[in-house]
Design an enzyme around this catalytic site. Structure first.
Site, mmCIF file in Angstrom:
data_model
loop_
_atom_site.group_PDB
_atom_site.id
_atom_site.type_symbol
_atom_site.label_atom_id
_atom_site.label_comp_id
_atom_site.label_asym_id
_atom_site.label_seq_id
_atom_site.Cartn_x
_atom_site.Cartn_y
_atom_site.Cartn_z
ATOM 1 C CE1 TYR A 116 -4.482 -0.884 0.186
ATOM 2 C CE2 TYR A 116 -3.475 -2.837 1.159
ATOM 3 C CZ TYR A 116 -4.555 -2.216 0.568
ATOM 4 O OH TYR A 116 -5.715 -2.918 0.350
ATOM 5 C CD GLU A 156 -6.631 -5.733 1.562
ATOM 6 O OE1 GLU A 156 -5.399 -5.760 1.774
ATOM 7 O OE2 GLU A 156 -7.171 -4.936 0.771
#
Length: 457
Positions: A116, A156
């Site tokens: 990310y 997640e």
């Protein structure tokens, strides 16, 4: 972490500038990121980059997030103060549906938190190159991205942990052996996959979910390829079954058809996906309600539970290979309810012609053995001289739900069928338009598009 009013205003003000650039913005982002971080080519579907499917999907998601950021922030401000927050979920259901689909796709390819940071750096650099060099605006987008990344990373991890902690579950990839490969027709092969370690169990999938297959072959393609394939078998703890349509331009589908055989090994991620038939018995539903703490879990708890809605009609509509996740649902219903089912069930399938129509025998066998009331309807775009009406097909031409009077009678009788449909983009658009024209309520429409388009609904 709540966002400031200045941050929200800056993001809202520049959302239109990003949208105006269209996919040129997200294409520039991907080109920059994949050039500077070659390792990510092992993760991203490069075919979707070439067709611009992934850039379009990212653009739509990015702009939608920017335009919803104020209400999303309000929800988390309330949640952080232990104030009532679930009332915000109804109007943000579209956002969280997209986020849930993204989180499931990310877990299927093994995305990690550190990645990310890479994405965020290149997103901000692309905004600076193409939208604005204003430091305050760039800082605002940095905070907004961090806010979104944190939300997805937490979801997640929930998905990773839930799957890994389930009986037969695992995290990342696991080696499977092709126990059986069979050619269904000239364009479809089916594969039965079992753990390479004999006797090991597998986590039971939810009917409708998919597997991600990881393929490396330096002689045929430069980078690792990852593709998701819907599971067509009923949930069980011994094996998974998938079917692969051989796409003329498809790198992995051609590889699986031409180079993988019985006995070969494949690396496989656990089953994931937010498009599935939800079926929780009373005890399971109570446990799920008790554990619901995140916004994602609360929304899932509001979804229809077909174990509780025993008489709700179910209509399964597929185009081409799109029938595989629906076949898992049909097999599951046959196991759970069988001849005692109190609900009408329809199997509506559209194929180009009888040569490429698949799984007719399986559906007929399910009807004969377990679901005698199953209504099967077939549309063939092209009818051959040897095709028999009523046997090989019911209607010639493209799918048209108006030609099935039983559906209209159910709708008129306020039975409110649930429609599940999967297939190619054009097929999906046609079915959705027909359902909207019939005034089918949103909560009765459930779909999944193959590839990076809409969220499952």
């Amino acid at each position: 972490m709540a966002l400031s009013e200045d941050t929200i205003k800056a993001v809202e003000a520049t959302a239109g500038l990003i949208a105006a650039q269209g996919i040129e913005f997200t294409r520039a982002f991907y080109e920059r990121m994949l050039t500077k971080n070659e390792e990510l080519k092992d993760v991203f579907n490069l075919a979707h980059q070439r067709t611009l499917r992934q850039p379009k999907a990212l653009l739509d998601s990015l702009v939608a997030y920017a335009l919803s950021i104020r209400r999303i922030n309000e929800l988390y401000e309330l949640k952080g103060k232990d104030l009532p927050w679930t009332g915000h979920l109804a109007e943000l259901q579209g956002f969280f549906s997209v986020a849930e689909r993204v989180a499931n796709k990310h877990t299927s390819v093994g995305i990690q938190p550190a990645q990310y940071q890479i994405v965020g750096a290149h997103l901000l650099a692309t905004i600076e190159d193409r939208v604005t060099k204003d430091r305050a605006v760039l800082a605002a987008w940095g905070k907004a991205y961090e806010f979104l990344a944190d939300l997805l990373i937490k979801r997640e991890e929930e998905i990773y942990a839930e799957t890994e902690g389930s009986e037969g579950g695992w995290r990342q990839t696991r080696t499977f052996r092709v126990e059986e490969k069979a050619r269904v027709n000239e364009v479809i092969c089916r594969f039965r996959l079992v753990p390479a370690k004999g006797g090991a169990s597998v986590v039971q999938h939810k009917p409708g979910q998919y597997l991600a297959i990881f393929v490396r072959n330096p002689e045929l393609f430069q980078h690792q390829q990852i593709r998701q394939y819907s599971i067509m078998s009923a949930p069980n703890s011994a094996y998974y079954e998938i079917a692969v349509h051989k796409d003329g331009a498809g790198t992995v589908s051609r590889y699986l058809h031409d180079h993988v055989d019985t006995g070969d090994l494949l690396e496989v991620a656990p089953p994931y996906g937010d498009f599935f038939l939800r079926y929780l018995e009373a005890g399971e539903q109570a446990a799920a309600d008790t554990q619901a703490s995140s916004e994602f879990q609360v929304l899932q708890g509001r979804a229809v539970n077909f174990a509780a809605e025993k008489t709700a009609p179910i209509v399964l509509i597929s185009g081409g290979i799109g029938q595989t996740p629906l076949l898992s649902m049909l097999r599951f219903l046959a196991q759970k309810e069988g001849r005692e089912t109190a609900r009408p069930i329809f199997w509506i399938h559209a194929a180009h012609d009888s040569r490429v129509r698949a799984f007719k025998e399986e559906v007929d066998a399910i009807r004969e053995a377990a679901l005698p009331s199953l209504r099967v309807v077939t549309f063939l775009s092209e009818v051959r001289a040897t095709d028999r009406e009523g046997e090989d097909y019911d209607f010639a031409g493209r799918i048209n739900l108006d030609r099935i009077p039983e559906l209209a009678r159910l709708e008129a009788g306020h039975a409110n069928p649930h429609y599940f449909f999967v297939g190619p983009t054009g097929f999906m658009t046609a079915v959705e338009e027909q359902l909207r024209a019939r005034s089918v309520p949103d909560d009765r429409i459930h779909f999944e598009m193959f590839g990076p388009f809409k969220a499952s609904h």
